[in-house]
Design a protein around this motif. Sequence first.
Motif, PDB file in Angstrom:
ATOM      1  N   LEU A   1     -13.397   2.722  18.908  1.00  0.00           N
ATOM      2  CA  LEU A   1     -12.953   2.723  17.518  1.00  0.00           C
ATOM      3  C   LEU A   1     -11.801   3.706  17.454  1.00  0.00           C
ATOM      4  CD1 LEU A   1     -13.335   1.975  14.510  1.00  0.00           C
ATOM      5  CD2 LEU A   1     -14.929   3.909  14.367  1.00  0.00           C
ATOM      6  N   ARG A   2     -10.607   3.204  17.178  1.00  0.00           N
ATOM      7  CA  ARG A   2      -9.400   4.029  17.231  1.00  0.00           C
ATOM      8  C   ARG A   2      -8.746   4.081  15.858  1.00  0.00           C
ATOM      9  NH1 ARG A   2      -4.145   2.398  18.853  1.00  0.00           N
ATOM     10  NH2 ARG A   2      -5.032   0.423  19.534  1.00  0.00           N
ATOM     11  N   MET A   3      -8.580   5.310  15.367  1.00  0.00           N
ATOM     12  CA  MET A   3      -7.929   5.553  14.091  1.00  0.00           C
ATOM     13  C   MET A   3      -6.565   6.167  14.378  1.00  0.00           C
ATOM     14  SD  MET A   3      -9.199   8.185  11.146  1.00  0.00           S
ATOM     15  CE  MET A   3      -8.784   9.693  11.979  1.00  0.00           C
ATOM     16  N   GLU A   4      -5.516   5.566  13.853  1.00  0.00           N
ATOM     17  CA  GLU A   4      -4.163   6.101  14.017  1.00  0.00           C
ATOM     18  C   GLU A   4      -3.597   6.437  12.644  1.00  0.00           C
ATOM     19  OE1 GLU A   4      -2.005   4.146  17.766  1.00  0.00           O
ATOM     20  OE2 GLU A   4      -2.476   2.727  16.177  1.00  0.00           O
ATOM     21  N   ALA A   5      -3.158   7.669  12.500  1.00  0.00           N
ATOM     22  CA  ALA A   5      -2.567   8.105  11.242  1.00  0.00           C
ATOM     23  C   ALA A   5      -1.059   8.215  11.401  1.00  0.00           C
ATOM     24  CB  ALA A   5      -3.145   9.456  10.833  1.00  0.00           C
ATOM     25  N   ALA A   6      -0.341   7.623  10.473  1.00  0.00           N
ATOM     26  CA  ALA A   6       1.121   7.713  10.447  1.00  0.00           C
ATOM     27  C   ALA A   6       1.519   8.918   9.592  1.00  0.00           C
ATOM     28  CB  ALA A   6       1.720   6.432   9.876  1.00  0.00           C
ATOM     29  N   SER A   7       2.773   9.305   9.694  1.00  0.00           N
ATOM     30  CA  SER A   7       3.279  10.442   8.937  1.00  0.00           C
ATOM     31  C   SER A   7       3.593   9.998   7.504  1.00  0.00           C
ATOM     32  CB  SER A   7       4.538  11.001   9.603  1.00  0.00           C
ATOM     33  OG  SER A   7       4.993  12.113   8.867  1.00  0.00           O
ATOM     34  N   ALA A   8       2.557   9.985   6.690  1.00  0.00           N
ATOM     35  CA  ALA A   8       2.674   9.612   5.282  1.00  0.00           C
ATOM     36  C   ALA A   8       1.505  10.273   4.557  1.00  0.00           C
ATOM     37  CB  ALA A   8       2.609   8.090   5.130  1.00  0.00           C
ATOM     38  N   PRO A   9       1.603  10.422   3.257  1.00  0.00           N
ATOM     39  CA  PRO A   9       0.490  11.028   2.519  1.00  0.00           C
ATOM     40  C   PRO A   9      -0.811  10.247   2.723  1.00  0.00           C
ATOM     41  CG  PRO A   9       2.438  10.912   1.141  1.00  0.00           C
ATOM     42  CD  PRO A   9       2.743  10.131   2.397  1.00  0.00           C
ATOM     43  N   ILE A  10      -1.915  10.973   2.791  1.00  0.00           N
ATOM     44  CA  ILE A  10      -3.235  10.360   2.940  1.00  0.00           C
ATOM     45  C   ILE A  10      -3.686   9.884   1.571  1.00  0.00           C
ATOM     46  CG2 ILE A  10      -5.629  10.759   3.623  1.00  0.00           C
ATOM     47  CD1 ILE A  10      -4.472  12.992   5.504  1.00  0.00           C
ATOM     48  N   THR A  11      -4.034   8.614   1.484  1.00  0.00           N
ATOM     49  CA  THR A  11      -4.403   8.007   0.204  1.00  0.00           C
ATOM     50  C   THR A  11      -5.892   7.683   0.165  1.00  0.00           C
ATOM     51  OG1 THR A  11      -3.981   5.780   1.041  1.00  0.00           O
ATOM     52  CG2 THR A  11      -2.109   6.935   0.010  1.00  0.00           C
ATOM     53  N   ASP A  12      -6.405   7.459  -1.052  1.00  0.00           N
ATOM     54  CA  ASP A  12      -7.797   7.027  -1.205  1.00  0.00           C
ATOM     55  C   ASP A  12      -8.011   5.686  -0.501  1.00  0.00           C
ATOM     56  OD1 ASP A  12      -8.575   9.265  -2.641  1.00  0.00           O
ATOM     57  OD2 ASP A  12      -8.243   8.313  -4.586  1.00  0.00           O
ATOM     58  N   GLU A  13      -7.000   4.817  -0.521  1.00  0.00           N
ATOM     59  CA  GLU A  13      -7.112   3.514   0.145  1.00  0.00           C
ATOM     60  C   GLU A  13      -7.287   3.687   1.654  1.00  0.00           C
ATOM     61  OE1 GLU A  13      -5.486   3.150  -3.756  1.00  0.00           O
ATOM     62  OE2 GLU A  13      -4.647   4.273  -2.068  1.00  0.00           O
TER      63      GLU A  13
END
Length: 169
Positions: free
Chosen positions: A45-57
């Motif tokens: 299970l791989r989660m990748e976060a981009a450089s953008a504000p973290i949203t509720d969605e």
Amino acid sequence: QLVCVCMPTALGDAATSSADPLIPSESAGCLTMHFEAHPTLGAVLRMEAASAPITDEAIDLLERYSLRACERGEKFGVLWDLRQCQVPGMRQTWRCIRWGTEHKATLDARMETLAVLLGEDDRLLSSVVGFVLKVCLPAVPTLVSNDVAAVRRHFGLDAAEPQREALAT
């Protein structure tokens, strides 16, 4: 990679869009979730976060997609690829902690290992991750690092394999 996430994966060919998706990848806001076949763990299970504000969605997706992976009934490794992640707010951090503690028994039953990949010199995010892990206490071997090779070793991948993931910044 899927949609807006165009950064090399920390696990190289073992976790790219060409890997066998066990659940179709999904994106919301700064987050893209993947559940793919893996050569040593069976699945990751791989989660990748981009450089953008973290949203509720994005947090909704994290919760929903993680439960879908757990519902498959098999064990899997977990990778949080946070190299591009912005620091979450307190409300978001506590929301994730509440969810993690509410679902701890399920997560502990399914997770085999956890790796958190951070960006270089990301001390603030590292502190937040450390706090979350101390509160949630995952019952699996856990690595927090900014070293891609260490993450690959943690997931049982041969360090001699070709490296496609020169850290993008």
